[in-house]
Write a protein that holds these residues in place. Structure first.
Motif, PDB file in Angstrom:
ATOM      1  N   TYR A 286       5.394  22.144   3.558  1.00  0.00           N
ATOM      2  CA  TYR A 286       5.823  23.402   4.176  1.00  0.00           C
ATOM      3  C   TYR A 286       7.323  23.610   3.972  1.00  0.00           C
ATOM      4  O   TYR A 286       8.085  22.640   3.852  1.00  0.00           O
ATOM      5  CB  TYR A 286       5.548  23.387   5.668  1.00  0.00           C
ATOM      6  CG  TYR A 286       4.140  23.737   6.089  1.00  0.00           C
ATOM      7  CD1 TYR A 286       3.060  23.600   5.222  1.00  0.00           C
ATOM      8  CD2 TYR A 286       3.887  24.197   7.373  1.00  0.00           C
ATOM      9  CE1 TYR A 286       1.776  23.911   5.627  1.00  0.00           C
ATOM     10  CE2 TYR A 286       2.612  24.502   7.791  1.00  0.00           C
ATOM     11  CZ  TYR A 286       1.551  24.365   6.923  1.00  0.00           C
ATOM     12  OH  TYR A 286       0.284  24.673   7.326  1.00  0.00           O
ATOM     13  N   PRO A 287       7.779  24.864   3.994  1.00  0.00           N
ATOM     14  CA  PRO A 287       9.222  25.105   4.068  1.00  0.00           C
ATOM     15  C   PRO A 287       9.737  24.629   5.427  1.00  0.00           C
ATOM     16  O   PRO A 287       8.975  24.495   6.388  1.00  0.00           O
ATOM     17  CB  PRO A 287       9.343  26.622   3.909  1.00  0.00           C
ATOM     18  CG  PRO A 287       8.015  27.165   4.339  1.00  0.00           C
ATOM     19  CD  PRO A 287       7.005  26.132   3.970  1.00  0.00           C
ATOM     20  N   ALA A 323       0.750  27.848   2.981  1.00  0.00           N
ATOM     21  CA  ALA A 323      -0.045  28.157   4.168  1.00  0.00           C
ATOM     22  C   ALA A 323      -0.218  29.656   4.296  1.00  0.00           C
ATOM     23  O   ALA A 323       0.471  30.453   3.646  1.00  0.00           O
ATOM     24  CB  ALA A 323       0.629  27.598   5.428  1.00  0.00           C
ATOM     25  N   PHE A 324      -1.160  30.045   5.148  1.00  0.00           N
ATOM     26  CA  PHE A 324      -1.340  31.437   5.544  1.00  0.00           C
ATOM     27  C   PHE A 324      -0.670  31.588   6.904  1.00  0.00           C
ATOM     28  O   PHE A 324      -1.105  31.007   7.903  1.00  0.00           O
ATOM     29  CB  PHE A 324      -2.819  31.799   5.591  1.00  0.00           C
ATOM     30  CG  PHE A 324      -3.491  31.673   4.249  1.00  0.00           C
ATOM     31  CD1 PHE A 324      -3.123  32.503   3.203  1.00  0.00           C
ATOM     32  CD2 PHE A 324      -4.479  30.726   4.040  1.00  0.00           C
ATOM     33  CE1 PHE A 324      -3.731  32.388   1.950  1.00  0.00           C
ATOM     34  CE2 PHE A 324      -5.089  30.608   2.802  1.00  0.00           C
ATOM     35  CZ  PHE A 324      -4.710  31.440   1.755  1.00  0.00           C
ATOM     36  N   TRP A 325       0.400  32.383   6.941  1.00  0.00           N
ATOM     37  CA  TRP A 325       1.310  32.380   8.072  1.00  0.00           C
ATOM     38  C   TRP A 325       0.931  33.379   9.162  1.00  0.00           C
ATOM     39  O   TRP A 325       0.276  34.394   8.897  1.00  0.00           O
ATOM     40  CB  TRP A 325       2.729  32.696   7.606  1.00  0.00           C
ATOM     41  CG  TRP A 325       3.274  31.803   6.539  1.00  0.00           C
ATOM     42  CD1 TRP A 325       3.590  32.144   5.259  1.00  0.00           C
ATOM     43  CD2 TRP A 325       3.587  30.398   6.662  1.00  0.00           C
ATOM     44  NE1 TRP A 325       4.081  31.057   4.572  1.00  0.00           N
ATOM     45  CE2 TRP A 325       4.088  29.974   5.410  1.00  0.00           C
ATOM     46  CE3 TRP A 325       3.489  29.478   7.702  1.00  0.00           C
ATOM     47  CZ2 TRP A 325       4.494  28.666   5.186  1.00  0.00           C
ATOM     48  CZ3 TRP A 325       3.891  28.174   7.484  1.00  0.00           C
ATOM     49  CH2 TRP A 325       4.390  27.776   6.232  1.00  0.00           C
ATOM     50  N   MET A 377      10.635  35.886   8.105  1.00  0.00           N
ATOM     51  CA  MET A 377      11.386  34.978   8.971  1.00  0.00           C
ATOM     52  C   MET A 377      12.093  33.903   8.144  1.00  0.00           C
ATOM     53  O   MET A 377      13.293  33.640   8.329  1.00  0.00           O
ATOM     54  CB  MET A 377      10.447  34.325   9.990  1.00  0.00           C
ATOM     55  CG  MET A 377       9.906  35.250  11.049  1.00  0.00           C
ATOM     56  SD  MET A 377       8.646  34.458  12.108  1.00  0.00           S
ATOM     57  CE  MET A 377       9.635  33.251  13.001  1.00  0.00           C
ATOM     58  N   TYR A 378      11.337  33.286   7.238  1.00  0.00           N
ATOM     59  CA  TYR A 378      11.942  32.233   6.411  1.00  0.00           C
ATOM     60  C   TYR A 378      13.040  32.796   5.511  1.00  0.00           C
ATOM     61  O   TYR A 378      14.070  32.151   5.289  1.00  0.00           O
ATOM     62  CB  TYR A 378      10.865  31.539   5.585  1.00  0.00           C
ATOM     63  CG  TYR A 378      10.165  30.423   6.312  1.00  0.00           C
ATOM     64  CD1 TYR A 378      10.864  29.298   6.740  1.00  0.00           C
ATOM     65  CD2 TYR A 378       8.797  30.472   6.563  1.00  0.00           C
ATOM     66  CE1 TYR A 378      10.234  28.257   7.404  1.00  0.00           C
ATOM     67  CE2 TYR A 378       8.150  29.432   7.233  1.00  0.00           C
ATOM     68  CZ  TYR A 378       8.868  28.327   7.649  1.00  0.00           C
ATOM     69  OH  TYR A 378       8.248  27.304   8.311  1.00  0.00           O
ATOM     70  N   GLY A 499       4.265  30.002  12.647  1.00  0.00           N
ATOM     71  CA  GLY A 499       2.960  29.369  12.753  1.00  0.00           C
ATOM     72  C   GLY A 499       2.089  29.681  11.556  1.00  0.00           C
ATOM     73  O   GLY A 499       2.474  30.409  10.632  1.00  0.00           O
ATOM     74  N   ASP A 500       0.897  29.096  11.567  1.00  0.00           N
ATOM     75  CA  ASP A 500      -0.049  29.367  10.480  1.00  0.00           C
ATOM     76  C   ASP A 500      -1.459  29.475  11.040  1.00  0.00           C
ATOM     77  O   ASP A 500      -1.726  29.070  12.171  1.00  0.00           O
ATOM     78  CB  ASP A 500       0.020  28.278   9.404  1.00  0.00           C
ATOM     79  CG  ASP A 500      -0.508  26.937   9.895  1.00  0.00           C
ATOM     80  OD1 ASP A 500      -1.724  26.811  10.086  1.00  0.00           O
ATOM     81  OD2 ASP A 500       0.306  26.015  10.099  1.00  0.00           O
TER      82      ASP A 500
END
Length: 576
Positions: A286-287, A323-325, A377-378, A499-500
């Motif tokens: 993950y990031p 991932a699916f966020w 967000m990231y 989250g994911d």
């Protein structure tokens, strides 16, 4: 060589009882194989049972009937315009060529019943090839009483998505319940729901038996498992795969405290739900920053993927996202446990909600998909702290729509303020101080946001600028369904984290759902489905249902292919 000792022999062993695993088990059984379905936890349904339940299946037989005739060319164009090269082209073609056939098989031969949406835009409706309905299907409501004593073995939905302590509702149901005092039609529909629910509780059911969303899909698959008398074990985790000269011959499964060696004469299908609850894999793939913010069941901890890798399987690569966020707000309860709430489709797109970072600045179109929101967000976090971010609204919004776990309509929320989940202040300056964000930045952002609301156009981030945005807004709010002012105190906020709802990177597979080794060759006897399989979407999120659509499709593909696999049985004959 001494023959290995087996505790049990079946044609096909399926590990994991979510949509992908159950689809594989049912399909293999339909094609004449003896099947054992094993599940690590004590409940059937996996992530499917707590999901929204949408199934993206382009070219399905219902599309034209609901007003959206589709073509392979259109669907393919849209896939290329969204997924692009984030997943192998051959896998994308395999999905589009098979998804409709898989859905038709399930409709014809199982309890699964799906209804295509008449209007539900793909998440990027302005890209060529997008559809405005027909491609996504929802599970038809299911009567949980038909499961009999097995109803308690079905995984319960998230409590946060039930009302009255156990009544499942859809978005349509929620809108009726919110309007019971304003509409006779809504009052009638609301009374039907409530009377059914209390009738269930009086009959001794631990929750309502009117099942919708992903819980209905999981229940329908489970009912088929029961009807076809497919053997299943609960509380039975996978411990290892048993290999011989590069082929997977079976597996070690723990049951009742004892490890049993299961011979799978045709093959093993691994569908254990991905790795969102593996701290090691999440930290590696993950990031950053990341944390225990997943909405998936906590049993989805990556063992299936790691055990498949130990048997020679390789991980996929080239994905856009691991991932699916989904943005997730978190309530810490007095006992130290946590309640996670995914901000998917209810509040973010409504008029009057604004999202900001630590500088008090907006950073994303609030009504974009949950996946894109977290990507935003990231992206923002690279220059300004945005993990967590903050969702902000005023009192009018709160009473009309609610915010996360804070319910609308004057319902109690003091406990959420005391717990530090919900922030409340009489002014935006005071709210900024409580949140620790820049007050000047927040004030300026709110001023611009209110100007956009009055104009009906968000010149900064385009909130309400697409059909998908407006689909989730307030249809009665003009001039823009998604834009409303922040002006009436008290003001409210919640923190949201990255989250994911599941992982997107997993075991690399071919078009037959066979696991591939590091040289790209199929591993005899090993298949993957669901979130254990490298996503055919490559970590992109083109539309609602892009996890369950491929899960059902490749589960069906795996079940059909493994049932026709005679490699192991032929080898045994030659050895004999």
């Amino acid at each position: 060589m001494k023959a290995p000792q087996w505790d049990k022999e079946v044609d096909v062993l399926v590990v994991g009882a979510g949509a992908g695993g159950m689809a594989a088990a049912i399909t293999a059984h339909f094609h004449g194989s003896s099947v054992l379905l094993v599940e690590k936890t004590d409940r059937i349904g996996g992530s499917t049972a707590i999901s929204g339940g949408a199934v993206w299946a382009p070219l399905n037989s219902q599309s034209a009937a609901v007003g959206h005739p589709d073509t392979f060319e259109n669907a393919w164009t849209y896939m290329r315009n969204t997924v692009g090269d984030a997943a192998p082209e051959a896998m994308q073609r395999a999905f589009l060529n098979s998804s409709a056939e898989a859905v038709d098989f399930l409709e014809k031969n199982t309890e699964v019943k799906l209804a295509a949406r008449k209007y539900s835009p793909d998440y990027y409706p302005d890209r060529e090839g997008a559809a405005f309905g027909g491609r996504s299907l929802d599970p038809v409501m299911f009567d949980g009483r038909l499961l009999g004593e097995h109803f308690r073995e079905l995984r319960d939905p998230l409590p946060e998505f039930m009302v009255l302590g156990g009544m499942m509702i859809t978005m349509t149901d929620a809108n009726h319940l919110l309007a019971v005092t304003r509409s006779f039609t809504s009052w009638k529909e609301g009374m039907k729901l409530v009377l059914r629910f209390f009738g269930d509780r009086l009959r001794g059911y631990h929750r309502g038996t009117r099942l919708v969303l992903g819980n209905a899909l999981a229940a329908r698959l489970f009912k088929t498992v029961l009807d076809r008398r497919i053997e299943y074990w609960l509380g039975a985790p996978l411990k290892s795969l048993i290999t011989e000269e590069g082929s997977v011959m079976g597996a070690e499964i723990e049951r009742d405290g004892r490890v049993q060696r299961i011979r799978a004469k045709r093959g093993v299908v691994v569908a254990t739900g991905g790795f969102p609850w593996s701290p090691e894999m999440r930290g590696r793939l993950y990031p950053q920053p990341t944390g225990p913010w997943s909405m998936s069941p906590q049993g989805n901890a990556g063992e299936g993927i790691e055990i498949a890798r130990a048997a020679g399987a390789s991980m996929g690569s080239g994905y856009f996202s691991p991932a699916f966020w989904a943005p997730v707000s978190i309530l810490e309860k007095p006992d130290g446990s946590y309640v996670r709430y995914p901000h998917l489709v209810w509040d973010r797109a409504k008029p009057g909600l604004m999202a900001v970072n630590a500088a008090g600045k907006r950073f994303v179109n609030e009504s974009t998909s949950y996946h894109e929101f977290v990507i935003g967000m990231y992206r923002s976090h690279q220059t300004v702290p945005t993990l967590p971010a903050f969702l902000i609204c005023d009192s009018d919004f709160m009473e009309r729509w609610g915010l996360g776990l804070a319910l609308p309509g004057g319902r109690p929320r003091e406990h959420l303020v005391r717990a530090g989940y919900l922030y409340r202040a009489s002014s935006l300056d005071e709210l900024a101080a409580r949140l620790g964000v820049d007050a000047k930045g927040l004030g300026e952002s709110a001023e611009r946001f209110n100007r956009h609301a009055r104009a009906g156009e968000d010149a900064e981030f385009g909130k309400g600028s697409t059909a998908y945005n407006r689909y989730l807004g307030d249809a009665g709010h003009k001039p823009n369904e998604c834009l409303g002012p922040l002006q009436k105190g008290p003001f409210y906020a919640v923190k949201v984290y990255a989250g994911d709802i599941g992982t997107a990177c997993g075991i690399r597979c071919n078009e037959n759902a066979q696991a591939l080794d590091t040289d790209g060759r199929p591993i005899p006897g090993l298949y993957a489905a669901g979130n254990d399989m490298q996503s055919v979407m490559g970590g992109q999120y083109p539309a609602p249902g892009i996890t369950l659509g491929p899960a059902l499709t490749f589960g069906w593909i795996a079940g059909r292919h493994v049932a026709q696999n005679t490699t192991h049985s032929q080898a045994e004959l030659e050895t004999a």
